[in-house]
Design a protein around this motif. Structure first.
Motif, PDB file in Angstrom:
ATOM      1  N   SER A 204       0.816  -1.207   0.000  1.00 59.48           N
ATOM      2  CA  SER A 204       0.000   0.000   0.000  1.00 59.48           C
ATOM      3  C   SER A 204       0.855   1.264   0.000  1.00 59.48           C
ATOM      4  O   SER A 204       0.576   2.220  -0.722  1.00 59.48           O
ATOM      5  CB  SER A 204      -0.942  -0.007   1.201  1.00 59.48           C
ATOM      6  N   ARG A 205       1.894   1.256   0.786  1.00 56.68           N
ATOM      7  CA  ARG A 205       2.786   2.416   0.880  1.00 56.68           C
ATOM      8  C   ARG A 205       3.512   2.656  -0.444  1.00 56.68           C
ATOM      9  O   ARG A 205       3.768   3.792  -0.823  1.00 56.68           O
ATOM     10  CB  ARG A 205       3.806   2.185   1.990  1.00 56.68           C
ATOM     11  N   SER A 206       3.815   1.618  -1.171  1.00 57.92           N
ATOM     12  CA  SER A 206       4.590   1.717  -2.408  1.00 57.92           C
ATOM     13  C   SER A 206       3.808   2.318  -3.570  1.00 57.92           C
ATOM     14  O   SER A 206       4.375   2.989  -4.421  1.00 57.92           O
ATOM     15  CB  SER A 206       5.084   0.334  -2.834  1.00 57.92           C
ATOM     16  N   ILE A 207       2.512   2.041  -3.624  1.00 54.29           N
ATOM     17  CA  ILE A 207       1.704   2.392  -4.788  1.00 54.29           C
ATOM     18  C   ILE A 207       1.039   3.748  -4.597  1.00 54.29           C
ATOM     19  O   ILE A 207       0.431   4.012  -3.565  1.00 54.29           O
ATOM     20  CB  ILE A 207       0.639   1.313  -5.052  1.00 54.29           C
ATOM     21  N   ARG A 208       1.116   4.573  -5.628  1.00 49.46           N
ATOM     22  CA  ARG A 208       0.448   5.875  -5.603  1.00 49.46           C
ATOM     23  C   ARG A 208      -1.065   5.665  -5.628  1.00 49.46           C
ATOM     24  O   ARG A 208      -1.546   4.618  -6.115  1.00 49.46           O
ATOM     25  CB  ARG A 208       0.887   6.713  -6.797  1.00 49.46           C
TER      26      ARG A 208
END
Length: 184
Positions: A113-117
């Motif tokens: 979740s943190r990785s994806i815009r």
């Protein structure tokens, strides 16, 4: 020569890419020898980053001829990679989630979740039932209910496919899901 390395990209990914495109900056956690990275990087509009915790994976991946714009990194996806939040347009998952200890699955979901815009895509092939040998994993299976619990608050389901192409012995054990990260 790890036994889980089949020497080519995941059949479900190849099949999906034959009908769809995944472009932009793409992350492949647990990328191993980079077969999936290279399949994704074949699209000229994709820039693909493979990350694996094993330093030998990066060395192995870099032995293969590049197919496009691809890079490999050594790092712990569960502990703070990537350095900038919302930095990827997409993440491709296959066999990373099923390989990590069960108690780290929430860490994995947070890292995805943190990785994806916002609005970015999470394409995943989940290994529902990796073993019929009656032994604990890894690999560890995951139900779609667990996937919903891990990713449902942050992602909306766009596509789900069962009966997908797989490596021999994995028939009817994998599910492909395409999810979009919800806007904040």
């Amino acid at each position: 020569e790890p036994p889980w390395d089949k020497g080519k990209p995941r059949p479900a990914l190849v099949d999906w890419l034959a009908r769809n495109r995944l472009t932009g900056l793409i992350l492949v956690p647990g990328s191993g020898a980079g077969h999936d990275v290279r399949a994704l990087a074949a699209d000229p509009e994709a820039k693909v980053v493979g990350i694996d915790i094993a330093p030998s994976a990066k060395v192995l991946a870099e032995r293969f001829e590049k197919r496009g714009n691809e890079t490999y990194m050594t790092g712990d996806f569960l502990s703070g990679f990537p350095p900038a939040a919302d930095s990827f347009d997409a993440v491709f998952e296959h066999t990373c989630l099923c390989a990590i200890p069960l108690e780290r699955r929430l860490d994995y979901a947070r890292s995805v979740s943190r990785s994806i815009r916002p609005g970015g895509l999470f394409l995943a092939v989940f290994y529902r039932n990796p073993s019929d040998r009656g032994e604990p994993g890894p690999p560890f299976g995951c139900s779609m209910e667990e996937v919903d619990a891990l990713f449902g608050n942050e992602f909306e389901l766009i596509e789900e496919s069962t009966g997908i192409p797989t490596f021999e012995g994995r028939e009817d054990r994998e599910v492909l899901r395409l999810m979009r990260k919800k806007s904040k």
